[in-house]
Design an enzyme around this catalytic site. Structure first.
Site, PDB file in Angstrom:
ATOM      1  N   GLY A  12       0.847  -1.183   0.000  1.00 15.92           N
ATOM      2  CA  GLY A  12       0.000   0.000   0.000  1.00 15.92           C
ATOM      3  C   GLY A  12       0.882   1.233   0.000  1.00 15.92           C
ATOM      4  O   GLY A  12       2.047   1.171   0.417  1.00 15.92           O
ATOM      5  N   CYS A  47       5.672  -0.001   7.708  1.00 17.51           N
ATOM      6  CA  CYS A  47       5.301   1.143   6.873  1.00 17.51           C
ATOM      7  C   CYS A  47       6.518   1.543   6.055  1.00 17.51           C
ATOM      8  O   CYS A  47       7.625   1.609   6.585  1.00 17.51           O
ATOM      9  CB  CYS A  47       4.852   2.293   7.776  1.00 17.51           C
ATOM     10  SG  CYS A  47       4.391   3.769   6.862  1.00 17.51           S
ATOM     11  N   LEU A  48       6.289   1.829   4.787  1.00 17.43           N
ATOM     12  CA  LEU A  48       7.399   2.240   3.916  1.00 17.43           C
ATOM     13  C   LEU A  48       8.033   3.539   4.413  1.00 17.43           C
ATOM     14  O   LEU A  48       9.180   3.832   4.088  1.00 17.43           O
ATOM     15  CB  LEU A  48       6.909   2.395   2.472  1.00 17.43           C
ATOM     16  CG  LEU A  48       6.475   1.080   1.792  1.00 17.43           C
ATOM     17  CD1 LEU A  48       5.756   1.371   0.485  1.00 17.43           C
ATOM     18  CD2 LEU A  48       7.655   0.154   1.560  1.00 17.43           C
ATOM     19  N   HIS A  54      -4.790   1.366   7.347  1.00 18.17           N
ATOM     20  CA  HIS A  54      -3.450   1.962   7.432  1.00 18.17           C
ATOM     21  C   HIS A  54      -3.321   3.119   6.426  1.00 18.17           C
ATOM     22  O   HIS A  54      -2.815   4.193   6.765  1.00 18.17           O
ATOM     23  CB  HIS A  54      -2.416   0.863   7.152  1.00 18.17           C
ATOM     24  CG  HIS A  54      -0.978   1.291   7.230  1.00 18.17           C
ATOM     25  ND1 HIS A  54      -0.103   0.793   8.180  1.00 18.17           N
ATOM     26  CD2 HIS A  54      -0.253   2.144   6.456  1.00 18.17           C
ATOM     27  CE1 HIS A  54       1.095   1.352   7.990  1.00 18.17           C
ATOM     28  NE2 HIS A  54       1.040   2.162   6.943  1.00 18.17           N
ATOM     29  N   GLU A  55      -3.800   2.901   5.198  1.00 21.02           N
ATOM     30  CA  GLU A  55      -3.675   3.941   4.163  1.00 21.02           C
ATOM     31  C   GLU A  55      -4.589   5.131   4.450  1.00 21.02           C
ATOM     32  O   GLU A  55      -4.188   6.283   4.268  1.00 21.02           O
ATOM     33  CB  GLU A  55      -3.973   3.380   2.768  1.00 21.02           C
ATOM     34  CG  GLU A  55      -3.018   2.292   2.289  1.00 21.02           C
ATOM     35  CD  GLU A  55      -1.552   2.578   2.540  1.00 21.02           C
ATOM     36  OE1 GLU A  55      -1.124   3.747   2.432  1.00 21.02           O
ATOM     37  OE2 GLU A  55      -0.813   1.633   2.863  1.00 21.02           O
ATOM     38  N   HIS A  71      -3.023   7.328   6.868  1.00 19.35           N
ATOM     39  CA  HIS A  71      -2.006   8.203   6.258  1.00 19.35           C
ATOM     40  C   HIS A  71      -2.653   9.483   5.725  1.00 19.35           C
ATOM     41  O   HIS A  71      -2.078  10.562   5.823  1.00 19.35           O
ATOM     42  CB  HIS A  71      -1.328   7.495   5.078  1.00 19.35           C
ATOM     43  CG  HIS A  71      -0.102   6.692   5.446  1.00 19.35           C
ATOM     44  ND1 HIS A  71       0.982   7.238   6.080  1.00 19.35           N
ATOM     45  CD2 HIS A  71       0.208   5.387   5.238  1.00 19.35           C
ATOM     46  CE1 HIS A  71       1.907   6.303   6.255  1.00 19.35           C
ATOM     47  NE2 HIS A  71       1.466   5.163   5.754  1.00 19.35           N
ATOM     48  N   GLN A  98       3.081   9.891   1.457  1.00 21.54           N
ATOM     49  CA  GLN A  98       4.345   9.145   1.504  1.00 21.54           C
ATOM     50  C   GLN A  98       5.256   9.469   0.322  1.00 21.54           C
ATOM     51  O   GLN A  98       6.437   9.118   0.335  1.00 21.54           O
ATOM     52  CB  GLN A  98       4.079   7.632   1.539  1.00 21.54           C
ATOM     53  CG  GLN A  98       3.406   7.183   2.824  1.00 21.54           C
ATOM     54  CD  GLN A  98       3.187   5.688   2.823  1.00 21.54           C
ATOM     55  OE1 GLN A  98       2.225   5.199   2.250  1.00 21.54           O
ATOM     56  NE2 GLN A  98       4.094   4.940   3.441  1.00 21.54           N
TER      57      GLN A  98
HETATM   58 ZN    ZN Z   1       2.427   3.358   5.893  1.00 23.58          ZN
END
Ligand code: ZN
Length: 186
Positions: free
Chosen positions: A46, A88-89, A130-131, A134, A51
């Site tokens: 995702g 998380c990235l 999660h997204e 963000h 991000q």
């Molecule tokens: Zn994340």
């Protein structure tokens, strides 16, 4: 298409609430394509616009081939609870168990401006929550206990020098090279 830089913990863009998309322009379509390329190169499931340094209410997910572009997504309904080890990235080399709703019903718009409703459970439900977090300036570490979050931040204080300007460079996937992430990064 191009691979975008991923913004990491400390970049204020990750904490800003996003703006609703009012028109799907060619520029936005290119952003979506670039986000997919970036997510796959980073081996994530995702990715949300903040991000990659953007402020649109836009995210993408691909959980075992369930691939969605989420424009202006909202959670309409949620119930039950599930604990999943999340990564998380934008939070490099850290994962932790987070408790979320087990089932969600999400409404979003597609790039051709159709309204969709996604009913999800398991990892897809986790990724959607999660997204959407963000897009509200929220990170999974916000759910951790003070002690766990402090441990994460201490680790991050040491590692962050490797990411000047809070930027994580993602390399294009090299053919033949295959490594699997231990965590679920999104
Ligand atoms: Zn994340």
């Amino acid at each position: 298409m191009s691979i975008l830089d991923i913004r990491v913990l400390g970049d204020p863009v990750l904490r800003k609430p996003t703006k609703r998309v009012t028109e799907v322009t060619d520029e936005l379509r290119k952003l979506i394509a670039d986000m997919f390329e970036t997510m796959y190169a980073a081996e994530g499931i995702g990715l949300a616009a903040p991000q990659v340094g953007r402020t649109e209410r836009l995210a993408i997910v691909d959980v075992d081939g369930a691939r969605f572009v989420l424009i202006n997504p909202e959670v309409l309904e949620s119930d039950g609870s599930i604990v999943w080890e999340e990564g998380c990235l934008s939070v490099v080399d850290f994962s932790a168990e987070v408790k979320r709703a087990a089932h969600v019903l999400v409404r979003a718009f597609t790039p051709d401006e159709r309204e969709i409703r996604i009913e999800a459970e398991g990892l897809l439900a986790v990724a959607l929550q999660h997204e959407i977090d963000h897009l509200d300036g929220k990170l999974f570490i916000d759910y951790l206990s003070t002690l766990k979050r402090r441990a994460a931040m201490t680790k991050w204080e040491k590692a962050k020098a490797e990411y000047p300007g809070f930027i994580r460079k993602v390399r294009a996937e090299v053919k033949g090279e295959h490594h699997h992430a231990n965590e679920t990064e999104m």
